[in-house]
Design a protein around this motif. Sequence first.
Motif, PDB file in Angstrom:
ATOM      1  N   ASP A  40       0.819  -1.218   0.000  1.00 15.95           N
ATOM      2  CA  ASP A  40       0.000   0.000   0.000  1.00 15.95           C
ATOM      3  C   ASP A  40       0.849   1.263   0.000  1.00 15.95           C
ATOM      4  OD1 ASP A  40      -2.359  -1.439  -0.065  1.00 15.95           O
ATOM      5  OD2 ASP A  40      -2.621  -1.388   2.113  1.00 15.95           O
ATOM      6  N   GLU A  41       1.969   1.254   0.719  1.00 12.58           N
ATOM      7  CA  GLU A  41       2.791   2.467   0.800  1.00 12.58           C
ATOM      8  C   GLU A  41       3.405   2.853  -0.545  1.00 12.58           C
ATOM      9  OE1 GLU A  41       5.529  -0.787   2.683  1.00 12.58           O
ATOM     10  OE2 GLU A  41       3.403  -0.303   2.728  1.00 12.58           O
ATOM     11  N   TRP A  42       3.550   1.913  -1.461  1.00 10.25           N
ATOM     12  CA  TRP A  42       4.068   2.258  -2.782  1.00 10.25           C
ATOM     13  C   TRP A  42       3.088   3.145  -3.532  1.00 10.25           C
ATOM     14  CZ3 TRP A  42       5.756  -3.335  -4.402  1.00 10.25           C
ATOM     15  CH2 TRP A  42       6.932  -3.688  -3.729  1.00 10.25           C
ATOM     16  N   ASP A  43       1.799   3.018  -3.260  1.00 12.80           N
ATOM     17  CA  ASP A  43       0.789   3.799  -3.966  1.00 12.80           C
ATOM     18  C   ASP A  43       0.710   5.252  -3.483  1.00 12.80           C
ATOM     19  OD1 ASP A  43       0.192   1.656  -5.541  1.00 12.80           O
ATOM     20  OD2 ASP A  43      -1.720   1.206  -4.587  1.00 12.80           O
ATOM     21  N   MET A  44       1.323   5.577  -2.357  1.00 10.03           N
ATOM     22  CA  MET A  44       1.388   6.964  -1.861  1.00 10.03           C
ATOM     23  C   MET A  44       0.052   7.684  -2.012  1.00 10.03           C
ATOM     24  SD  MET A  44       5.073   7.983  -3.490  1.00 10.03           S
ATOM     25  CE  MET A  44       4.783   7.149  -5.036  1.00 10.03           C
ATOM     26  N   ASP A  45      -1.019   7.115  -1.555  1.00  9.53           N
ATOM     27  CA  ASP A  45      -2.394   7.643  -1.584  1.00  9.53           C
ATOM     28  C   ASP A  45      -3.026   7.594  -2.983  1.00  9.53           C
ATOM     29  OD1 ASP A  45      -1.926  10.025  -3.097  1.00  9.53           O
ATOM     30  OD2 ASP A  45      -2.028  11.328  -1.373  1.00  9.53           O
ATOM     31  N   GLY A  46      -2.362   7.022  -3.946  1.00  8.16           N
ATOM     32  CA  GLY A  46      -2.920   6.877  -5.292  1.00  8.16           C
ATOM     33  C   GLY A  46      -2.758   8.076  -6.200  1.00  8.16           C
ATOM     34  N   SER A  47      -2.256   9.191  -5.682  1.00 15.04           N
ATOM     35  CA  SER A  47      -2.157  10.384  -6.518  1.00 15.04           C
ATOM     36  C   SER A  47      -1.135  10.218  -7.649  1.00 15.04           C
ATOM     37  CB  SER A  47      -1.830  11.619  -5.671  1.00 15.04           C
ATOM     38  OG  SER A  47      -0.607  11.458  -5.001  1.00 15.04           O
ATOM     39  N   TYR A  48      -0.188   9.312  -7.492  1.00 16.70           N
ATOM     40  CA  TYR A  48       0.782   9.046  -8.554  1.00 16.70           C
ATOM     41  C   TYR A  48       0.475   7.734  -9.269  1.00 16.70           C
ATOM     42  CZ  TYR A  48       3.462  12.964  -6.882  1.00 16.70           C
ATOM     43  OH  TYR A  48       3.854  14.230  -6.530  1.00 16.70           O
ATOM     44  N   GLY A  49      -0.660   7.137  -8.947  1.00 17.22           N
ATOM     45  CA  GLY A  49      -1.044   5.890  -9.577  1.00 17.22           C
ATOM     46  C   GLY A  49      -0.873   4.720  -8.637  1.00 17.22           C
ATOM     47  N   HIS A  50      -0.751   3.530  -9.236  1.00 14.85           N
ATOM     48  CA  HIS A  50      -0.640   2.300  -8.465  1.00 14.85           C
ATOM     49  C   HIS A  50       0.559   1.504  -8.943  1.00 14.85           C
ATOM     50  CE1 HIS A  50      -4.417   3.185  -6.561  1.00 14.85           C
ATOM     51  NE2 HIS A  50      -4.896   3.490  -7.766  1.00 14.85           N
ATOM     52  N   PHE A  51       1.182   0.793  -7.998  1.00 12.31           N
ATOM     53  CA  PHE A  51       2.450   0.125  -8.257  1.00 12.31           C
ATOM     54  C   PHE A  51       2.430  -1.327  -7.797  1.00 12.31           C
ATOM     55  CE2 PHE A  51       3.169   4.612  -7.710  1.00 12.31           C
ATOM     56  CZ  PHE A  51       4.110   4.947  -8.666  1.00 12.31           C
ATOM     57  N   ALA A  52       3.225  -2.131  -8.451  1.00 10.83           N
ATOM     58  CA  ALA A  52       3.481  -3.507  -8.047  1.00 10.83           C
ATOM     59  C   ALA A  52       4.921  -3.806  -8.460  1.00 10.83           C
ATOM     60  CB  ALA A  52       2.509  -4.472  -8.713  1.00 10.83           C
ATOM     61  N   ARG A  53       5.427  -4.913  -7.982  1.00 15.98           N
ATOM     62  CA  ARG A  53       6.820  -5.231  -8.290  1.00 15.98           C
ATOM     63  C   ARG A  53       6.986  -6.717  -8.540  1.00 15.98           C
ATOM     64  NH1 ARG A  53      10.760  -2.448  -4.753  1.00 15.98           N
ATOM     65  NH2 ARG A  53       9.530  -0.694  -5.462  1.00 15.98           N
ATOM     66  N   ALA A  54       7.813  -7.039  -9.512  1.00 12.79           N
ATOM     67  CA  ALA A  54       8.215  -8.414  -9.816  1.00 12.79           C
ATOM     68  C   ALA A  54       9.732  -8.394 -10.006  1.00 12.79           C
ATOM     69  CB  ALA A  54       7.516  -8.907 -11.079  1.00 12.79           C
ATOM     70  N   HIS A  55      10.326  -9.544 -10.199  1.00 14.63           N
ATOM     71  CA  HIS A  55      11.766  -9.634 -10.460  1.00 14.63           C
ATOM     72  C   HIS A  55      11.992 -10.563 -11.642  1.00 14.63           C
ATOM     73  CE1 HIS A  55      11.737  -8.095  -6.360  1.00 14.63           C
ATOM     74  NE2 HIS A  55      12.916  -7.589  -6.647  1.00 14.63           N
ATOM     75  N   ASP A  56      12.960 -10.214 -12.475  1.00 12.80           N
ATOM     76  CA  ASP A  56      13.291 -11.087 -13.593  1.00 12.80           C
ATOM     77  C   ASP A  56      14.132 -12.262 -13.068  1.00 12.80           C
ATOM     78  OD1 ASP A  56      16.065 -10.378 -13.593  1.00 12.80           O
ATOM     79  OD2 ASP A  56      15.811  -8.896 -15.179  1.00 12.80           O
ATOM     80  N   PRO A  57      14.437 -13.242 -13.920  1.00  8.00           N
ATOM     81  CA  PRO A  57      15.176 -14.416 -13.447  1.00  8.00           C
ATOM     82  C   PRO A  57      16.566 -14.111 -12.872  1.00  8.00           C
ATOM     83  CG  PRO A  57      14.122 -14.896 -15.532  1.00  8.00           C
ATOM     84  CD  PRO A  57      13.953 -13.416 -15.285  1.00  8.00           C
ATOM     85  N   GLU A  58      17.128 -12.938 -13.172  1.00  3.72           N
ATOM     86  CA  GLU A  58      18.436 -12.573 -12.629  1.00  3.72           C
ATOM     87  C   GLU A  58      18.320 -11.652 -11.425  1.00  3.72           C
ATOM     88  OE1 GLU A  58      21.476 -11.686 -15.472  1.00  3.72           O
ATOM     89  OE2 GLU A  58      20.930 -13.412 -16.706  1.00  3.72           O
ATOM     90  N   GLY A  59      17.095 -11.477 -10.902  1.00  3.33           N
ATOM     91  CA  GLY A  59      16.898 -10.714  -9.675  1.00  3.33           C
ATOM     92  C   GLY A  59      16.741  -9.219  -9.849  1.00  3.33           C
ATOM     93  N   ASN A  60      16.643  -8.734 -11.072  1.00  2.00           N
ATOM     94  CA  ASN A  60      16.436  -7.304 -11.305  1.00  2.00           C
ATOM     95  C   ASN A  60      14.991  -6.939 -11.002  1.00  2.00           C
ATOM     96  OD1 ASN A  60      19.107  -6.721 -12.409  1.00  2.00           O
ATOM     97  ND2 ASN A  60      18.446  -7.990 -14.117  1.00  2.00           N
ATOM     98  N   ILE A  71      11.512  -5.121 -11.253  1.00  4.26           N
ATOM     99  CA  ILE A  71      10.683  -4.544 -12.301  1.00  4.26           C
ATOM    100  C   ILE A  71       9.472  -3.943 -11.607  1.00  4.26           C
ATOM    101  CG2 ILE A  71       9.316  -4.962 -14.375  1.00  4.26           C
ATOM    102  CD1 ILE A  71      11.060  -7.594 -14.623  1.00  4.26           C
ATOM    103  N   GLU A  72       9.406  -2.619 -11.618  1.00  4.93           N
ATOM    104  CA  GLU A  72       8.258  -1.945 -11.033  1.00  4.93           C
ATOM    105  C   GLU A  72       7.224  -1.740 -12.121  1.00  4.93           C
ATOM    106  OE1 GLU A  72       8.018   1.255  -7.701  1.00  4.93           O
ATOM    107  OE2 GLU A  72       8.546   2.254  -9.587  1.00  4.93           O
ATOM    108  N   LEU A  73       5.992  -2.102 -11.824  1.00  2.00           N
ATOM    109  CA  LEU A  73       4.876  -1.911 -12.744  1.00  2.00           C
ATOM    110  C   LEU A  73       4.085  -0.723 -12.240  1.00  2.00           C
ATOM    111  CD1 LEU A  73       3.887  -5.662 -12.872  1.00  2.00           C
ATOM    112  CD2 LEU A  73       5.246  -4.402 -14.557  1.00  2.00           C
ATOM    113  N   TRP A  74       3.851   0.233 -13.111  1.00  2.00           N
ATOM    114  CA  TRP A  74       3.222   1.493 -12.724  1.00  2.00           C
ATOM    115  C   TRP A  74       2.026   1.778 -13.615  1.00  2.00           C
ATOM    116  CZ3 TRP A  74       5.186   6.709 -14.795  1.00  2.00           C
ATOM    117  CH2 TRP A  74       4.453   7.773 -14.238  1.00  2.00           C
ATOM    118  N   GLU A  75       0.853   1.866 -12.994  1.00  5.02           N
ATOM    119  CA  GLU A  75      -0.336   2.323 -13.709  1.00  5.02           C
ATOM    120  C   GLU A  75      -0.580   3.755 -13.261  1.00  5.02           C
ATOM    121  OE1 GLU A  75      -5.018   1.257 -14.538  1.00  5.02           O
ATOM    122  OE2 GLU A  75      -3.867  -0.019 -13.189  1.00  5.02           O
TER     123      GLU A  75
END
Length: 122
Positions: A88-108, A110-114
């Motif tokens: 929830d804290e990644w969304d910062m009240d939603g004013s900048y959108g919504h976020f989620a995170r995944a990692h590629d097979p090498e551990g990098n 990847i932030e997903l931003w709507e």
Amino acid sequence: MAVTGMGGLFFRAEDPEALTQWYRDHFGLGGGDSWWHQAAGPTVFAPFKQDSDYFSADKAFMINFRVDDLAGMIEKLEGAGIEVIRKDEWDMDGSYGHFARAHDPEGNAIELWEPPAELPES
């Protein structure tokens, strides 16, 4: 004279061919010629402090992909067995959108931003 947009992202990989295929399979990136014509929209360029805990301390960067349907992207990735994290804290009240995170097979990370329909003024 001005910078007109991001021209590319280049990084080292243990297995470049396998990682290219993974990004192609899950995000539609890196075709045979590696060109990606992205949709117009906001791009954030922001160096982080060395001691930031926003992403892994052993990585120098995090990729952020702008998406038009975060819930759909999460469903697609989880359906492929990829763990997706939401805080929830990644969304910062939603004013900048919504976020989620995944990692590629090498551990990098990847932030997903709507982004919201309208971003706040900077």
